[in-house]
Design an enzyme around this catalytic site. Sequence first.
Site, PDB file in Angstrom:
ATOM      1  N   LYS A  40       0.846  -1.199   0.000  1.00 25.31           N
ATOM      2  CA  LYS A  40       0.000   0.000   0.000  1.00 25.31           C
ATOM      3  C   LYS A  40       0.877   1.243   0.000  1.00 25.31           C
ATOM      4  O   LYS A  40       1.882   1.300   0.730  1.00 25.31           O
ATOM      5  CB  LYS A  40      -0.901  -0.032   1.241  1.00 25.31           C
TER       6      LYS A  40
ATOM      7  N   SER B 296      -9.826  -0.994   7.228  1.00 26.54           N
ATOM      8  CA  SER B 296      -9.275  -0.939   5.878  1.00 26.54           C
ATOM      9  C   SER B 296      -8.571  -2.208   5.434  1.00 26.54           C
ATOM     10  O   SER B 296      -8.323  -2.396   4.240  1.00 26.54           O
ATOM     11  CB  SER B 296      -8.298   0.242   5.765  1.00 26.54           C
TER      12      SER B 296
ATOM     13  N   SER C  79      -9.436   1.503   3.078  1.00 32.75           N
ATOM     14  CA  SER C  79      -8.638   2.327   2.197  1.00 32.75           C
ATOM     15  C   SER C  79      -7.598   1.510   1.419  1.00 32.75           C
ATOM     16  O   SER C  79      -7.000   1.993   0.467  1.00 32.75           O
ATOM     17  CB  SER C  79      -7.925   3.409   3.020  1.00 32.75           C
TER      18      SER C  79
END
Length: 616
Positions: free
Chosen positions: A80, A178, A154
């Site tokens: 990420k 997330s 996210s």
Amino acid sequence: MNKHNDDLPMTIEALRARYLEGSLTPAQLVERIAARTAGEDPHRVWIRALTRDEMMRYANALASQDPSALPLYGVPFAIKDNIDLAGVPTTAACPAYAYTPERSAPVVERLIAAGAIPVGKTNLDQFATGLSGQRSPHGACRNALDPAYASGGSSSGSAVAVALGLAAFSLGTDTAGSGRVPAAFHGLVGLKPTKGVLSTLGVVPACRSLDCVSIFAHCANDAQRVFECARGVTEDDPYARAWQPVGRARASLAGVRFGVPRAAQLNFYGNSSYAEAFDAALAKLRAAGAELVEIDFEPFLATARLLYEGPFVAERLAAIRPFFEAQPEALHPVTREIVGGATRWSAADAFAALDRLAALRMVSERAWRHIDALVTPTSPTTATVDELEADPIGVNARFGYYTNFVNLLDLSALAVPAGECATGPHAGKPFGITFVARAHDDAFLLDLARAWTGEGKFEAVRPAHEGAAPTVRVAVVGAHLSGEPLNAQLTERGARLVETTTTANVYRLYALPQAVPQAPAKPGLVRVNEGGAAIEVEVWEMPTVAFGSFVAGIPAPLGIGTIALANGETALGFLCESAALAGAPDISAHGGWRAYRAAQTQSQAQAQTQAESAEA
């Protein structure tokens, strides 16, 4: 699983089998991944996919390693883009915020040390604020199974990368769900470990006191292997803590006491497909011999509301306050609205919220006297992209109904697939449940997941950073030699000099032109078929955990390859692309960089003496 790339195994177990039988090499895997990531990105997975050459550096570093010795040998993983990878910009999906770290986050370093190969930085809800996957200037990350539906955030890109078969596992972050909601929307396992057990150094904070690095994988065994390799206390990490497993292994679900919210406290926002799927999951647990204990879920829900409906959201502002105040226009409009809204809360409000949280924690603790784990839907519903665009904050909030309380109450959680919705408006869409347990109960959750999915027993691995630290032998020929300008790049990583020797008689050495006048001069070593010479080298032993950051800083035209030494052994070292040698002087006759530099210095001194004599 991996329906887009069936000929290429994308679980750790399958990849290891191929490596051990010799039918696949890390370099071959990189070639195939590069062919896919270099093309179009219709799902908007990547903020920055690594190039073939960048991935190949990590693959080449494994060339001399035993596949059976590294638990993640040659396993590709995605990161990420709020987690640092050395030499690659970290943006948190905000280009104006971008910086390029010199070192990887410790959790990334540990995975690389275990043999894993990073393949790219993934798209996310900007500054990890959201559960939708929509809030990115790079475009909404599209669901791998149905692009019309939410991907979840996210950590959207990290989940989609695994679901598409572009990586065997990925790293996300999880502050409010997330690492779990995107897993549910893609039929994946999503591990949100105990806070602090996976270091958050090198992670752009969302809420620093609550943030966790999370893991996406296809199965519980893969998630646990990654967890075992990535965990560990990191010096200078103020939120780090040693993992203290409870040690209650479960081979089955029989006898496990699962807390289930009262019927009136379950909320599916009118989604009958999800409601029926959860009923089916509970029936499966009962059939397996589990005990379902109805609990008062209100303390957990009240805790969840504190996260976004109270002053805790101010920690998101604290994380990026200087940047937010200097460039508010750089933020996605929804992110700006959420983070900017934190300014209405006072310090007194924050302390009142902490008092309220302490009271809720005390009340919620009572449930654990009667249960071993909670089981809830991971998300109460799903939504289309159009529905999210019409109500970005409201729909996003629904996704966090069963997730927002976990980190505030210092719990561990594991999202697991629970089949597909059988009926209703979302028939055929994946459905997921989450097992929640006390802090440090991560292994127990993974055991429950194995029993739930019918996976085989997990074979424990020894993390590379535990016990005697493994090392890699690195041969250097130029600016990294002892006393040379770049030698500190070795010593600061804990490398030690083993020996000074020469290469086998199969190399030529060239003096490369300096791209930047102030940069240290460097040579280029090239292997040749004929006319080779023995070139002086130093062999250093470097901790494997630091090798990834060392490799990431190597500029073109240099790269890492295997160098043959005069004694018949090999070491990893710098090799040069032949295309960069046009016009570069061949200095092989000097026998090495030091001798060439000494001769160059002597020649300059003689020229200076002659010039002074001529002037006299």
